[in-house]
Design a protein around this motif. Structure first.
Motif, PDB file in Angstrom:
ATOM      1  N   CYS A  78       0.846  -1.202  -0.131  1.00 32.41           N
ATOM      2  CA  CYS A  78       0.085  -0.048  -0.035  1.00 32.41           C
ATOM      3  C   CYS A  78       0.760   1.132  -0.065  1.00 32.41           C
ATOM      4  CB  CYS A  78      -0.997  -0.096   1.127  1.00 32.41           C
ATOM      5  SG  CYS A  78      -1.429   1.412   1.924  1.00 32.41           S
ATOM      6  N   HIS A  80       0.133   4.321   0.807  1.00 35.97           N
ATOM      7  CA  HIS A  80       0.005   5.176   1.932  1.00 35.97           C
ATOM      8  C   HIS A  80       0.770   4.852   3.009  1.00 35.97           C
ATOM      9  CE1 HIS A  80      -3.979   5.931  -0.443  1.00 35.97           C
ATOM     10  NE2 HIS A  80      -3.283   6.688  -0.823  1.00 35.97           N
ATOM     11  N   HIS A  81       0.916   3.559   3.554  1.00 34.15           N
ATOM     12  CA  HIS A  81       1.379   3.067   4.765  1.00 34.15           C
ATOM     13  C   HIS A  81       2.583   2.367   4.623  1.00 34.15           C
ATOM     14  CE1 HIS A  81      -3.049   4.119   5.609  1.00 34.15           C
ATOM     15  NE2 HIS A  81      -2.347   4.703   6.574  1.00 34.15           N
ATOM     16  N   LEU A 119      -1.857   1.206  -5.379  1.00 35.69           N
ATOM     17  CA  LEU A 119      -3.079   1.241  -4.850  1.00 35.69           C
ATOM     18  C   LEU A 119      -3.796   0.030  -5.674  1.00 35.69           C
ATOM     19  CD1 LEU A 119      -4.311   5.134  -5.301  1.00 35.69           C
ATOM     20  CD2 LEU A 119      -3.943   3.534  -3.234  1.00 35.69           C
ATOM     21  N   GLN A 120      -4.852  -0.377  -4.993  1.00 35.71           N
ATOM     22  CA  GLN A 120      -5.513  -1.586  -6.019  1.00 35.71           C
ATOM     23  C   GLN A 120      -6.124  -1.000  -7.087  1.00 35.71           C
ATOM     24  OE1 GLN A 120      -7.686  -4.022  -3.333  1.00 35.71           O
ATOM     25  NE2 GLN A 120      -8.939  -4.835  -4.980  1.00 35.71           N
ATOM     26  N   GLU A 121      -6.826   0.001  -7.128  1.00 33.93           N
ATOM     27  CA  GLU A 121      -7.340   0.475  -8.350  1.00 33.93           C
ATOM     28  C   GLU A 121      -6.432   0.564  -9.506  1.00 33.93           C
ATOM     29  OE1 GLU A 121      -7.754   1.766  -5.332  1.00 33.93           O
ATOM     30  OE2 GLU A 121      -9.855   2.788  -5.027  1.00 33.93           O
ATOM     31  N   HIS A 148      -6.155  -5.451   2.798  1.00 30.64           N
ATOM     32  CA  HIS A 148      -5.191  -4.486   2.892  1.00 30.64           C
ATOM     33  C   HIS A 148      -4.876  -4.559   4.492  1.00 30.64           C
ATOM     34  CE1 HIS A 148      -5.845  -2.051  -0.666  1.00 30.64           C
ATOM     35  NE2 HIS A 148      -6.755  -3.166  -0.818  1.00 30.64           N
ATOM     36  N   CYS A 150      -3.365  -2.461   5.948  1.00 30.20           N
ATOM     37  CA  CYS A 150      -3.680  -1.163   6.763  1.00 30.20           C
ATOM     38  C   CYS A 150      -4.863  -1.149   7.222  1.00 30.20           C
ATOM     39  CB  CYS A 150      -3.136   0.212   5.732  1.00 30.20           C
ATOM     40  SG  CYS A 150      -4.176   0.354   4.264  1.00 30.20           S
ATOM     41  N   GLY A 155      -5.367   1.226  12.307  1.00 32.50           N
ATOM     42  CA  GLY A 155      -6.305   2.319  11.863  1.00 32.50           C
ATOM     43  C   GLY A 155      -7.627   1.430  12.155  1.00 32.50           C
TER      44      GLY A 155
HETATM   45  N1  LIG Z   1      -8.526   3.713  -2.740  1.00 33.42           N
HETATM   46  C1  LIG Z   1      -7.678   3.056  -2.127  1.00 33.42           C
HETATM   47  N2  LIG Z   1      -7.271   3.555  -0.801  1.00 33.42           N
HETATM   48  C2  LIG Z   1      -6.552   2.601  -0.103  1.00 33.42           C
HETATM   49  C3  LIG Z   1      -5.680   1.618  -0.870  1.00 33.42           C
HETATM   50  N3  LIG Z   1      -4.904   1.159   0.291  1.00 33.42           N
HETATM   51  C4  LIG Z   1      -4.970   1.962   1.457  1.00 33.42           C
HETATM   52  N4  LIG Z   1      -5.927   3.035   1.033  1.00 33.42           N
HETATM   53  C5  LIG Z   1      -6.579   3.951   1.994  1.00 33.42           C
HETATM   54  O1  LIG Z   1      -5.783   5.200   2.041  1.00 33.42           O
HETATM   55  C6  LIG Z   1      -6.359   5.977   3.076  1.00 33.42           C
HETATM   56  C7  LIG Z   1      -5.460   6.814   3.432  1.00 33.42           C
HETATM   57  O2  LIG Z   1      -6.106   7.691   4.273  1.00 33.42           O
HETATM   58  P1  LIG Z   1      -5.467   8.780   5.254  1.00 33.42           P
HETATM   59  O3  LIG Z   1      -6.520   9.527   6.110  1.00 33.42           O
HETATM   60  O4  LIG Z   1      -4.534   9.869   4.357  1.00 33.42           O
HETATM   61  O5  LIG Z   1      -4.427   7.810   6.198  1.00 33.42           O
HETATM   62  P2  LIG Z   1      -4.722   7.427   7.670  1.00 33.42           P
HETATM   63  O6  LIG Z   1      -5.093   8.348   8.737  1.00 33.42           O
HETATM   64  O7  LIG Z   1      -3.786   6.345   8.079  1.00 33.42           O
HETATM   65  O8  LIG Z   1      -5.990   6.550   7.488  1.00 33.42           O
HETATM   66  P3  LIG Z   1      -6.974   5.431   8.457  1.00 33.42           P
HETATM   67  O9  LIG Z   1      -6.440   4.256   7.471  1.00 33.42           O
HETATM   68  O10 LIG Z   1      -8.197   5.517   8.000  1.00 33.42           O
HETATM   69  O11 LIG Z   1      -6.222   5.277   9.752  1.00 33.42           O
HETATM   70  C8  LIG Z   1      -7.159   4.854   3.914  1.00 33.42           C
HETATM   71  O12 LIG Z   1      -8.424   5.185   3.833  1.00 33.42           O
HETATM   72  C9  LIG Z   1      -6.686   3.684   3.474  1.00 33.42           C
HETATM   73  O13 LIG Z   1      -7.841   2.493   3.530  1.00 33.42           O
HETATM   74  C10 LIG Z   1      -6.120   1.461  -2.137  1.00 33.42           C
HETATM   75  O14 LIG Z   1      -5.255   0.291  -2.881  1.00 33.42           O
HETATM   76  N5  LIG Z   1      -7.064   2.137  -2.675  1.00 33.42           N
END
Ligand SMILES: Nc1nc2c(ncn2[C@@H]2O[C@H](COP(=O)(O)OP(=O)(O)OP(=O)(O)O)[C@@H](O)[C@H]2O)c(=O)[nH]1
Ligand SMILES: [Zn+2]
Length: 188
Positions: A78, A80-81, A119-121, A148, A150, A155
């Protein structure tokens, strides 16, 4: 070829260990930065690949019906994390003009796209578009299902939740029966 800086990852991992209050010189951790760098080289090796390069293997075969490779396992990270998400990809296409690719090449394309921060998409649409650009088939359908980490270990903490994404191109866009046929095969 993009540069892979092993020394920089080792430094960064050492800094993370220090930042969490660990002692990077203790016996169990002393080789950890090196191990993590080696692991990242493996899990991010798709950054040096173009999924389309795998579809260069084309056989002339007069089959203009569905080809579906399902349940292709994958592991990705992922973006983001930087924690894993993993699951299965299903790729179906209807060849045109006698152009089919090797079955293993579909799985190789999945490797090229998933072994990066992702990202999965984007995995789903990149695989579909790569097939369209190289084989120009009548249609493509890609379905990806994943869990996922994460969303499970941190979270929102929802273990067992699954995300399903799809990308349809060509005849599958308007032909609901063709889409339904593929989904039946995927579920069987
Ligand atoms: N659309 C999409 N979202 C993803 C994917 N992998 C992780 N995410 C999301 O990326 C988002 C990042 O949100 P942020 O609010 O910036 O980060 P965060 O505070 O760590 O979010 P939480 O996971 O809700 O705690 C989260 O909602 C994850 O679930 C993916 O492949 N596709
Ligand atoms: Zn995430």
């Amino acid at each position: 070829m993009k540069e892979f800086d092993q020394a920089k990852i080792e430094q960064a991992v050492t800094m993370i260990l220090e930042a969490i209050g660990e002692d990077p010189s203790r016996e169990g951790l002393v080789d950890t930065p090196k191990r993590v760098a080696k692991m990242y080289q493996e899990v991010f090796q798709g950054l040096n690949q173009d999924p389309k390069e795998h579809f260069a293997t084309i056989f002339g075969e007069d089959h203009e019906e569905l080809v579906l490779v399902k349940d292709i396992p994958f592991y990705s990270m992922c973006e983001h994390h930087l924690v894993p998400f993993f699951g299965k990809a299903h790729i179906g296409y209807i060849p045109k003009g006698g152009k089919v690719t090797g079955l293993s090449k579909l799985a190789r394309a999945v490797e090229a796209v998933t072994r990066r921060p992702q990202l999965q998409e984007r995995i789903t649409s990149t695989v579909a578009d790569s097939l369209v650009e190289t084989l120009n088939p009548h249609g493509v359908i890609v379905v990806v299902e994943a869990e996922h980490m994460c969303m499970t270990m941190r979270g929102v903490k929802k273990p067992g939740s699954k995300t399903v994404t799809s990308a349809v191109r060509g005849v599958f866009v308007d032909d609901a029966a063709a889409r339904a046929e593929v989904l039946t095969f995927i579920r069987s």
